[in-house]
Design a protein around this motif. Structure first.
Motif, mmCIF file in Angstrom:
data_model
loop_
_atom_site.group_PDB
_atom_site.id
_atom_site.type_symbol
_atom_site.label_atom_id
_atom_site.label_comp_id
_atom_site.label_asym_id
_atom_site.label_seq_id
_atom_site.Cartn_x
_atom_site.Cartn_y
_atom_site.Cartn_z
ATOM 1 N N THR A 53 0.820 -1.213 0.000
ATOM 2 C CA THR A 53 0.000 0.000 0.000
ATOM 3 C C THR A 53 0.851 1.259 0.000
ATOM 4 O OG1 THR A 53 -1.759 -1.169 1.183
ATOM 5 C CG2 THR A 53 -1.809 1.234 1.255
ATOM 6 N N HIS A 54 2.022 1.207 0.631
ATOM 7 C CA HIS A 54 2.879 2.389 0.764
ATOM 8 C C HIS A 54 4.044 2.386 -0.226
ATOM 9 C CE1 HIS A 54 0.710 3.509 4.361
ATOM 10 N NE2 HIS A 54 0.925 2.325 4.887
ATOM 11 N N LEU A 55 3.998 1.506 -1.218
ATOM 12 C CA LEU A 55 5.131 1.348 -2.137
ATOM 13 C C LEU A 55 5.511 2.653 -2.825
ATOM 14 C CD1 LEU A 55 7.144 -0.344 -3.792
ATOM 15 C CD2 LEU A 55 5.279 -0.839 -5.383
ATOM 16 N N ALA A 56 4.563 3.291 -3.497
ATOM 17 C CA ALA A 56 4.887 4.486 -4.278
ATOM 18 C C ALA A 56 5.371 5.627 -3.386
ATOM 19 C CB ALA A 56 3.671 4.923 -5.085
ATOM 20 N N GLU A 57 4.705 5.815 -2.254
ATOM 21 C CA GLU A 57 5.102 6.902 -1.361
ATOM 22 C C GLU A 57 6.485 6.663 -0.778
ATOM 23 O OE1 GLU A 57 3.207 9.546 2.315
ATOM 24 O OE2 GLU A 57 2.195 7.717 1.627
ATOM 25 N N PHE A 58 6.782 5.409 -0.444
ATOM 26 C CA PHE A 58 8.109 5.113 0.085
ATOM 27 C C PHE A 58 9.168 5.282 -1.004
ATOM 28 C CE2 PHE A 58 11.639 2.367 1.357
ATOM 29 C CZ PHE A 58 11.828 2.775 2.669
ATOM 30 N N ALA A 59 8.844 4.856 -2.227
ATOM 31 C CA ALA A 59 9.798 4.988 -3.335
ATOM 32 C C ALA A 59 10.144 6.447 -3.585
ATOM 33 C CB ALA A 59 9.220 4.361 -4.602
ATOM 34 N N GLY A 60 9.184 7.339 -3.338
ATOM 35 C CA GLY A 60 9.457 8.759 -3.525
ATOM 36 C C GLY A 60 10.396 9.339 -2.495
ATOM 37 N N ARG A 61 10.724 8.580 -1.464
ATOM 38 C CA ARG A 61 11.600 9.072 -0.400
ATOM 39 C C ARG A 61 13.048 8.591 -0.542
ATOM 40 N NH1 ARG A 61 8.813 11.111 3.933
ATOM 41 N NH2 ARG A 61 6.553 11.040 3.699
ATOM 42 N N ILE A 62 13.301 7.785 -1.553
ATOM 43 C CA ILE A 62 14.664 7.279 -1.745
ATOM 44 C C ILE A 62 15.127 7.626 -3.160
ATOM 45 C CG2 ILE A 62 14.385 5.433 -0.065
ATOM 46 C CD1 ILE A 62 13.932 3.495 -2.330
ATOM 47 N N PRO A 63 16.447 7.670 -3.398
ATOM 48 C CA PRO A 63 16.957 8.031 -4.731
ATOM 49 C C PRO A 63 16.540 7.013 -5.800
ATOM 50 C CG PRO A 63 18.677 8.199 -3.060
ATOM 51 C CD PRO A 63 17.521 7.511 -2.412
ATOM 52 N N HIS A 64 16.464 7.501 -7.040
ATOM 53 C CA HIS A 64 16.048 6.671 -8.169
ATOM 54 C C HIS A 64 16.866 5.381 -8.303
ATOM 55 C CE1 HIS A 64 16.243 5.448 -12.453
ATOM 56 N NE2 HIS A 64 14.960 5.728 -12.445
ATOM 57 N N PRO A 65 18.199 5.427 -8.187
ATOM 58 C CA PRO A 65 18.963 4.176 -8.322
ATOM 59 C C PRO A 65 18.563 3.110 -7.302
ATOM 60 C CG PRO A 65 20.419 6.070 -8.497
ATOM 61 C CD PRO A 65 19.094 6.591 -8.050
ATOM 62 N N LYS A 111 16.554 -1.879 -5.565
ATOM 63 C CA LYS A 111 15.990 -2.528 -4.377
ATOM 64 C C LYS A 111 14.499 -2.859 -4.505
ATOM 65 C CE LYS A 111 19.544 -2.445 -1.429
ATOM 66 N NZ LYS A 111 20.041 -3.634 -0.689
ATOM 67 N N LEU A 112 13.702 -1.896 -4.965
ATOM 68 C CA LEU A 112 12.260 -2.088 -4.963
ATOM 69 C C LEU A 112 11.738 -2.775 -6.218
ATOM 70 C CD1 LEU A 112 10.955 1.255 -3.374
ATOM 71 C CD2 LEU A 112 11.613 -0.880 -2.269
ATOM 72 N N VAL A 113 12.257 -2.388 -7.385
ATOM 73 C CA VAL A 113 11.762 -2.975 -8.636
ATOM 74 C C VAL A 113 11.917 -4.496 -8.659
ATOM 75 C CG1 VAL A 113 12.175 -3.112 -11.124
ATOM 76 C CG2 VAL A 113 11.942 -0.881 -10.011
ATOM 77 N N PRO A 114 13.058 -5.050 -8.244
ATOM 78 C CA PRO A 114 13.160 -6.518 -8.228
ATOM 79 C C PRO A 114 12.113 -7.179 -7.333
ATOM 80 C CG PRO A 114 15.342 -5.533 -8.061
ATOM 81 C CD PRO A 114 14.358 -4.417 -7.919
ATOM 82 N N CYS A 115 11.768 -6.533 -6.232
ATOM 83 C CA CYS A 115 10.735 -7.086 -5.339
ATOM 84 C C CYS A 115 9.392 -7.143 -6.060
ATOM 85 C CB CYS A 115 10.603 -6.225 -4.094
ATOM 86 S SG CYS A 115 12.035 -6.244 -3.016
ATOM 87 N N ILE A 116 9.068 -6.064 -6.772
ATOM 88 C CA ILE A 116 7.783 -6.008 -7.478
ATOM 89 C C ILE A 116 7.715 -7.085 -8.547
ATOM 90 C CG2 ILE A 116 6.305 -4.557 -8.913
ATOM 91 C CD1 ILE A 116 7.720 -2.133 -7.564
ATOM 92 N N ILE A 125 0.957 0.862 -8.129
ATOM 93 C CA ILE A 125 2.114 0.626 -9.002
ATOM 94 C C ILE A 125 2.226 1.654 -10.121
ATOM 95 C CG2 ILE A 125 0.903 -0.993 -10.531
ATOM 96 C CD1 ILE A 125 3.548 -2.633 -10.554
ATOM 97 N N SER A 126 1.095 2.146 -10.623
ATOM 98 C CA SER A 126 1.149 3.146 -11.698
ATOM 99 C C SER A 126 1.822 4.429 -11.230
ATOM 100 C CB SER A 126 -0.259 3.455 -12.202
ATOM 101 O OG SER A 126 -0.832 2.322 -12.816
ATOM 102 N N SER A 127 1.745 4.730 -9.939
ATOM 103 C CA SER A 127 2.362 5.948 -9.409
ATOM 104 C C SER A 127 3.881 5.863 -9.389
ATOM 105 C CB SER A 127 1.847 6.213 -7.986
ATOM 106 O OG SER A 127 0.444 6.400 -7.991
ATOM 107 N N LEU A 128 4.434 4.689 -9.653
ATOM 108 C CA LEU A 128 5.886 4.563 -9.750
ATOM 109 C C LEU A 128 6.421 5.126 -11.059
ATOM 110 C CD1 LEU A 128 6.628 0.982 -8.363
ATOM 111 C CD2 LEU A 128 7.129 3.156 -7.270
ATOM 112 N N ALA A 129 5.564 5.222 -12.080
ATOM 113 C CA ALA A 129 6.032 5.658 -13.397
ATOM 114 C C ALA A 129 6.740 7.017 -13.360
ATOM 115 C CB ALA A 129 4.872 5.664 -14.381
ATOM 116 N N GLY A 170 10.636 7.158 -14.484
ATOM 117 C CA GLY A 170 10.925 7.786 -15.761
ATOM 118 C C GLY A 170 10.536 6.875 -16.922
ATOM 119 N N ARG A 171 10.595 7.410 -18.133
ATOM 120 C CA ARG A 171 10.076 6.719 -19.305
ATOM 121 C C ARG A 171 10.776 5.394 -19.575
ATOM 122 N NH1 ARG A 171 10.674 6.142 -24.818
ATOM 123 N NH2 ARG A 171 8.742 6.256 -26.022
ATOM 124 N N ASP A 172 12.090 5.417 -19.657
ATOM 125 C CA ASP A 172 12.824 4.202 -20.055
ATOM 126 C C ASP A 172 12.658 3.075 -19.042
ATOM 127 O OD1 ASP A 172 13.646 5.523 -22.305
ATOM 128 O OD2 ASP A 172 15.615 6.071 -21.516
#
Length: 610
Positions: A327-339, A344-349, A371-375, A379-381
């Motif tokens: 439930t908190h995936l996108a919000e947590f992802a916004g708190r850490i750097p893109h790399p 870390k997170l994309v492989p889990c998903i 998950i759509s909020s991760l886009a 970024g595009r690529d």
């Protein structure tokens, strides 16, 4: 004492002496001859629980009638003896006492409200205690400072020293709210009282303490938190009872915010312990509060410590913990750097959906919702590389809520990668579901279509989806045809009347010549639903002429549905159109050989007269 005063009040209200009033009551005096206040006072002593409850809720009225002096000297002492009652009555009493300040003469007399609430804060029923504590907290804010120590603080000490655990639990909850009003010379003793209760043998008391510690930390100096509070808190955070430990998660974040950033590190072991606790309920709490934890410790600790905890919670063995984490995936992802998101997170998903497919539909639904909020974060690529195939897989999910979340929240993905890539990836799966042999699957796709159309735009919809939406009008299943009509109505609201005139209405009207009368009726059903979303010109120029031709249909079911369609169009047609076109047709149908047609024609004609 109070009985005598009640009799005196009856005498004042009835105009007679107390004895006469009692004799009259015994003799069956009509209740209507006594004042409402007298009745309510008597109901306080009634054997009927509901009457006592009603009277408790009317305490302000009784207090107003008695006046401040008699309320302080007679009513409050009586209420202090009313704690042996049903829970609902006691909860009502505790609530009403919190609004009693004006009825006892102002805040300078607020301490007089403490005795009945002190008794209520000691009862066994937790709901009564909680309401009493809530009221006591509000009263603590208005008690004059010169009487606070001898009234409120003394009451808290009495509660903390009692043998029964319920009193000690209430004392623990009250100490943080008494602390700011305590004299500087007594503050160490007051917080020491809470720290002593933290070692209580009863879990209920320790639960109250671990929640209270977080509140208390807001009023303490950092040095006091570090030297006195943290050691006690760490002891509670490692309590043998998971019901105590799970409450520590919220308090941990509050304590961290009360500390300077340089000292937050002393709380990290406690946070890590919560995230890998042996009890799933504690881990669930940590997962559910992961954003608050991240805020309280800051970006550096989040990246170095909390991120690994979150990954662990995301892969937890318990579905409830994984759901809270997702439930908190996108919000947590916004708190850490893109790399770190990518590594870390994309492989889990991807592992959760593509490799093993999480067995819990609730986990998949929670993930689909965010998950759509991760886009925008990826970024595009990276969205094209890592996210799109996950979206496609979720769109095929058997659980309808998963599909709904994906289809209803595509806009962030659409904005990042564009409609072409999105359509190439998702539409094949969408079309496959739209043609599914299970009509319920097809029905769910129809219901999502307006949301999808709104996100993709009119041009793309006309090219890719319009024909499919119109094809549903001739589906062999009535529920699909019915949903298709509702779908066209919603699409008209999205794209406008001109779009409907060009792309929808011609196809709908063509069905009036279909060999199957059920499809001819679909035309009428569509006109009925579309009447409220098109303008009067479309009704007069297209809908009414078509319905008039269909009034000659050889099937009676079609003809009486013409009547119903005309009735539905009357509120949206112009008055002259109703008079010159609709009413004459209905009068003709009123003489139809079929009785059902006659009935519905009369029903529609009655609408014309309104």
């Amino acid at each position: 004492m109070y009985t005598t005063e009640t009799d005196d009040l009856e005498q004042e209200d009835d105009g007679g002496d107390a004895g006469d009033g009692a004799d009259a009551a015994d003799g069956g005096e009509d209740v209507g001859e006594r004042s409402p206040i007298t009745i309510m006072i008597e109901q306080l002593k009634s054997d009927d629980t509901q009457l006592r409850l009603n009277s408790m809720r009317q305490l302000p009225m009784i207090a107003t009638a008695l006046g401040p002096d008699r309320t302080r000297t007679e009513l409050l002492p009586y209420l202090a003896d009313c704690v042996e009652d049903e829970d609902d009555v006691l909860i009502a009493l505790a609530a009403e006492l919190g609004r009693f300040g004006d009825y006892i003469g102002g805040n300078e007399h607020s301490a007089l409200l403490l005795p009945p609430l002190e008794s209520l804060a000691s009862v066994e029923e937790i709901n009564v205690r909680d309401k009493a504590v809530e009221t006591l907290i509000s009263i603590a804010q208005v008690i004059p400072s010169n009487t606070f120590a001898e009234s409120f603080t003394a009451m808290v000490k009495r509660l903390a020293a009692r043998e029964w655990f319920t009193s000690r639990a209430s004392a623990a909850s009250l100490i943080p709210h008494a602390y700011p009003h305590t004299l500087e010379s007594s503050k160490k003793e007051t917080r020491g009282l809470l720290f002593q209760l933290c070692r209580d043998e009863t879990p209920v008391v320790r639960r109250a303490c671990i929640s209270a510690i977080g509140i208390l930390s807001k009023h303490l100096e950092p040095a006091v938190i570090k030297d006195e509070l943290v050691p006690v808190f760490q002891l509670l955070a490692a309590d043998e009872q998971d019901s105590v430990r799970l409450l520590g998660v919220d308090s941990t974040t509050v304590v961290c915010k009360s500390l300077p950033p340089s000292d937050v590190s002393i709380m990290i072991p406690t946070i890590l312990a919560c995230c890998c606790d042996k009890s799933w309920r504690v881990r669930y709490m940590a997962a559910d509060r992961i954003i608050e934890i991240s805020e309280s410790v800051g970006p550096a600790v989040t990246q170095n410590e909390i991120l690994n905890c979150y990954v662990s919670l995301f892969k937890d063995t318990e579905a409830e913990v994984r759901t809270a984490s997702a439930t908190h995936l996108a919000e947590f992802a916004g708190r850490i750097p893109h790399p770190l998101v990518v590594s870390k997170l994309v492989p889990c998903i991807r592992d959760q959906i593509l490799t093993t497919m999480d067995p819990s539909q609730h986990v998949r639904a929670a993930l689909a919702g965010v998950i759509s909020s991760l886009a925008p974060i990826l970024g595009r690529d990276d969205t094209v590389q890592y996210l799109v195939d996950v979206l496609v897989e979720l769109l095929k999910d058997d659980f309808h809520e998963v599909r709904l979340h994906i289809l209803s929240k595509l806009e962030p993905v659409h904005k990042v990668i564009g409609v072409e890539i999105l359509s190439q990836a998702l539409l094949p799966a969408f079309f496959k579901l739209a043609e599914d042999r299970q009509w319920r699957v097809k029905l769910s796709i129809i219901e999502y279509t307006p949301q999808l159309a709104q996100q993709l735009g009119i041009e793309f919809f006309n090219q890719k989806l319009n024909d499919m939406c119109l094809m549903w009008l001739t589906d062999p299943v009535f529920a699909i045809r019915e949903a298709a009509i509702q779908n066209l109505k919603k699409l008209t609201q999205v794209f406008g009347v001109q779009w409907a005139q060009q792309f929808v209405i011609p196809r709908v009207t063509a069905l009036n010549n279909h060999a199957n009368y059920l499809h001819r009726m679909t035309t009428l059903f569509a006109l009925t639903e579309l009447a409220c979303v098109v303008d009067a010109q479309v009704i007069a120029g297209t809908f009414i002429p078509l319905a008039t031709r269909m009034a000659q249909d050889p099937v009676a079911n079609v003809r009486f549905n013409v009547c119903k369609t005309m009735q539905a169009m009357i509120p949206f047609a112009e008055a002259n159109t109703v008079a010159s076109e609709i009413k004459p047709l209905l009068l003709k149908l009123e003489t139809d050989p079929d009785r059902d047609v006659q009935y519905f024609a009369k029903q529609a004609l009655s609408q014309c007269e309104l």
